[in-house]
Structures are given as structure tokens and as C-alpha cells.
Design a protein around this motif. Structure first.
Motif, PDB file in Angstrom:
ATOM      1  N   MET A  88      -5.835  48.810 -27.108  1.00 34.87           N
ATOM      2  CA  MET A  88      -7.049  49.034 -26.371  1.00 34.87           C
ATOM      3  C   MET A  88      -7.895  50.055 -27.129  1.00 34.87           C
ATOM      4  N   ILE A  89      -9.169  49.785 -27.219  1.00 31.98           N
ATOM      5  CA  ILE A  89     -10.127  50.700 -27.846  1.00 31.98           C
ATOM      6  C   ILE A  89     -10.784  51.500 -26.725  1.00 31.98           C
ATOM      7  N   ASN A  90     -11.074  52.772 -26.990  1.00 27.04           N
ATOM      8  CA  ASN A  90     -11.781  53.528 -25.966  1.00 27.04           C
ATOM      9  C   ASN A  90     -12.912  54.343 -26.580  1.00 27.04           C
ATOM     10  N   HIS A  91     -13.860  54.681 -25.731  1.00 23.82           N
ATOM     11  CA  HIS A  91     -15.039  55.439 -26.136  1.00 23.82           C
ATOM     12  C   HIS A  91     -15.062  56.800 -25.440  1.00 23.82           C
TER      13      HIS A  91
ATOM     14  N   GLU B 219     -10.749  45.753 -24.769  1.00 24.56           N
ATOM     15  CA  GLU B 219      -9.622  45.129 -25.446  1.00 24.56           C
ATOM     16  C   GLU B 219      -9.843  45.165 -26.955  1.00 24.56           C
ATOM     17  N   ASP B 220      -8.786  45.471 -27.679  1.00 25.35           N
ATOM     18  CA  ASP B 220      -8.836  45.455 -29.140  1.00 25.35           C
ATOM     19  C   ASP B 220      -8.519  44.040 -29.587  1.00 25.35           C
ATOM     20  N   THR B 221      -9.541  43.292 -29.962  1.00 27.59           N
ATOM     21  CA  THR B 221      -9.355  41.886 -30.305  1.00 27.59           C
ATOM     22  C   THR B 221      -8.678  41.700 -31.660  1.00 27.59           C
ATOM     23  N   ASP B 222      -8.510  42.764 -32.430  1.00 31.28           N
ATOM     24  CA  ASP B 222      -7.834  42.667 -33.730  1.00 31.28           C
ATOM     25  C   ASP B 222      -6.308  42.686 -33.588  1.00 31.28           C
TER      26      ASP B 222
ATOM     27  N   GLU C 108      -7.679  59.679 -26.593  1.00 27.95           N
ATOM     28  CA  GLU C 108      -8.744  59.608 -27.596  1.00 27.95           C
ATOM     29  C   GLU C 108      -8.237  59.092 -28.939  1.00 27.95           C
ATOM     30  N   LYS C 109      -7.003  59.434 -29.288  1.00 24.69           N
ATOM     31  CA  LYS C 109      -6.414  58.975 -30.554  1.00 24.69           C
ATOM     32  C   LYS C 109      -5.794  57.590 -30.426  1.00 24.69           C
ATOM     33  N   GLN C 110      -5.950  56.986 -29.248  1.00 25.42           N
ATOM     34  CA  GLN C 110      -5.435  55.654 -28.943  1.00 25.42           C
ATOM     35  C   GLN C 110      -3.928  55.568 -29.116  1.00 25.42           C
ATOM     36  N   LYS C 111      -3.247  56.658 -28.786  1.00 25.68           N
ATOM     37  CA  LYS C 111      -1.791  56.696 -28.826  1.00 25.68           C
ATOM     38  C   LYS C 111      -1.213  56.513 -27.428  1.00 25.68           C
TER      39      LYS C 111
END
Length: 68
Positions: A1-4, A62-65, A34-37
Motif C-alpha cells: 500500500m502506498i500512502n501520502h 493500492e500499490d499496483t506494482d 510513512e516508511k511503508q513498513k
């Protein structure tokens, strides 16, 4: 997951500690998100969205990669 989250926090001139206190978690939790951990619980995601007056989808996407 990506976050802003980091960008939103910066726009609102908030430190990680400020945000952590507002949503009832530790600063380390905000750092990890924030570090997407760490992906927050749905409850925490709602609290973060309410804190900034946005929808959850404005913070997290969603992180589509990522392949399942």
C-alpha cells in the motif's frame, strides 16, 4: 500500500509527534506508516483521515506494482 501521510502532515505543519498524539499512537507508529513498513488498522486509517479532513483513499492507495 502506498500512502501520502508525510505529504499531508507537511501541508498541515504537523510533526510526527503531533500527529501521533492526535490519533493516539506512538511516533514510531507514524514513522513506520510513512516508511511503508506498517499498514495501519482500518480504525487507525479512519482516525488519520478524520484528523486531516480527507477520505481514507486520499491517504492510502493500492500499490499496483506489487504482484500477488
Amino acid at each position: 500500500m502506498i500512502n501520502h501521510l508525510k505529504e499531508l502532515r507537511a501541508r498541515h505543519n504537523m510533526t510526527q509527534e503531533d500527529l501521533a498524539q492526535k490519533v493516539g499512537v506512538s511516533r514510531q507508529t507514524i514513522v513506520a506508516i510513512e516508511k511503508q513498513k506498517y499498514d495501519p488498522s482500518l480504525s487507525l486509517a479512519f482516525r488519520l483521515a478524520r484528523c486531516f479532513g480527507v477520505k481514507i483513499e486520499d491517504i492510502f492507495e493500492e500499490d499496483t506494482d506489487v504482484q500477488n
